[in-house]
Scaffold this motif. Structure first.
Motif, PDB file in Angstrom:
ATOM      1  N   ILE A 189       0.838  -1.206   0.000  1.00  0.00           N
ATOM      2  CA  ILE A 189       0.000   0.000   0.000  1.00  0.00           C
ATOM      3  C   ILE A 189       0.868   1.250   0.000  1.00  0.00           C
ATOM      4  O   ILE A 189       0.843   2.043  -0.929  1.00  0.00           O
ATOM      5  N   TYR A 190       1.692   1.420   1.058  1.00  0.00           N
ATOM      6  CA  TYR A 190       2.414   2.694   1.171  1.00  0.00           C
ATOM      7  C   TYR A 190       3.499   2.856   0.117  1.00  0.00           C
ATOM      8  O   TYR A 190       3.908   3.982  -0.203  1.00  0.00           O
ATOM      9  N   GLY A 191       3.954   1.734  -0.445  1.00  0.00           N
ATOM     10  CA  GLY A 191       4.978   1.808  -1.477  1.00  0.00           C
ATOM     11  C   GLY A 191       4.433   1.814  -2.898  1.00  0.00           C
ATOM     12  O   GLY A 191       5.195   1.903  -3.862  1.00  0.00           O
ATOM     13  N   ALA A 192       3.100   1.739  -3.013  1.00  0.00           N
ATOM     14  CA  ALA A 192       2.474   1.695  -4.338  1.00  0.00           C
ATOM     15  C   ALA A 192       2.499   3.071  -5.004  1.00  0.00           C
ATOM     16  O   ALA A 192       2.523   4.103  -4.319  1.00  0.00           O
ATOM     17  N   ASP A 193       2.472   3.087  -6.320  1.00  0.00           N
ATOM     18  CA  ASP A 193       2.396   4.358  -7.040  1.00  0.00           C
ATOM     19  C   ASP A 193       1.116   5.105  -6.689  1.00  0.00           C
ATOM     20  O   ASP A 193       1.097   6.329  -6.635  1.00  0.00           O
ATOM     21  N   ASP A 194       0.055   4.337  -6.457  1.00  0.00           N
ATOM     22  CA  ASP A 194      -1.239   4.912  -6.090  1.00  0.00           C
ATOM     23  C   ASP A 194      -1.740   4.163  -4.853  1.00  0.00           C
ATOM     24  O   ASP A 194      -2.464   3.158  -4.981  1.00  0.00           O
ATOM     25  N   PRO A 195      -1.369   4.616  -3.651  1.00  0.00           N
ATOM     26  CA  PRO A 195      -1.757   3.915  -2.427  1.00  0.00           C
ATOM     27  C   PRO A 195      -3.267   3.748  -2.285  1.00  0.00           C
ATOM     28  O   PRO A 195      -3.734   2.701  -1.809  1.00  0.00           O
TER      29      PRO A 195
END
Length: 207
Positions: A189-195
């Motif tokens: 989640i926090y490392g995603a391009d779009d959390p």
């Protein structure tokens, strides 16, 4: 099954930004241990004030002074506080005492515990709200790491439990089938391009 986001960033500002994007899709907002160590318990207060309707989890990983450390975290606004399963029984019991005084909860984290099933049962008997079957970032980085070990232990223990250790969109179904009460998702989640999108997709995958 509840969805918990573990926010492992180092500033309150960054944590608030991520939480603001994903709050509508998650049940529990966890302030990771590096964040609490970097910013202190003021970060807990800030997250709880920003999201009073969410369960806020302070991942202190307490190993000693259980009652004292849990008490200060609850006073700062935490709803859940973690204690390490490797701690003495008296440490867990002390933290549970503080939780009862505040009408909050203690999560016992089994990171580093060899006999997870036995310790899970013991920790539950001591009053833990639920048990976290957890493989840390370092363990996940080892060759051959497999989430199934945690899922099997959780199933066998027959206690309320969460799973943390590389849970993502491809594995969250297995976490639910194992009977977990909470799926803990961090980097996915926090490392995603779009959390926000990542959290929304994970929420949709929970049946």
């Amino acid at each position: 099954m509840k969805l918990q986001v573990a926010i492992d960033v180092l500033t309150t500002e960054a944590a608030l930004e991520i939480a603001g994007k994903v709050a509508e899709y998650v049940d529990i907002i966890e302030l990771g241990t590096p964040l609490v160590k970097s910013e202190g318990l003021s970060a807990v207060t800030a997250l709880k004030e920003a999201h009073p309707d969410k369960i806020v989890f302070a991942d202190l990983k307490t190993m000693d002074a259980g009652e004292l450390e849990a008490d200060i975290a609850f006073k700062a606004g935490a709803d859940l506080v973690s204690v390490l399963g490797g701690a003495d029984d008296s440490t867990i019991a002390g933290a549970v005492k503080a939780a009862k005084a505040h009408n909050k909860g203690i999560v016992v984290d089994l990171i580093g515990v060899s006999d997870k099933v036995t310790r899970a049962k013991e920790a539950r008997a001591l009053g833990a709200k639920f048990i976290e079957f957890h493989a840390g970032l370092d363990e996940q980085a080892k060759p051959g790491y497999n989430l199934d070990v945690l899922l099997s232990a959780g199933e066998e223990a027959r206690v309320p439990f969460s799973v943390a250790g590389g849970v993502n969109l491809s594995t969250i179904g297995a976490v639910q089938r194992a009977g977990a009460d909470v799926a803990v998702v961090g980097g996915s989640i926090y490392g995603a391009d779009d959390p926000a999108l990542a959290a929304k997709q994970l929420r949709a995958a929970i049946i």
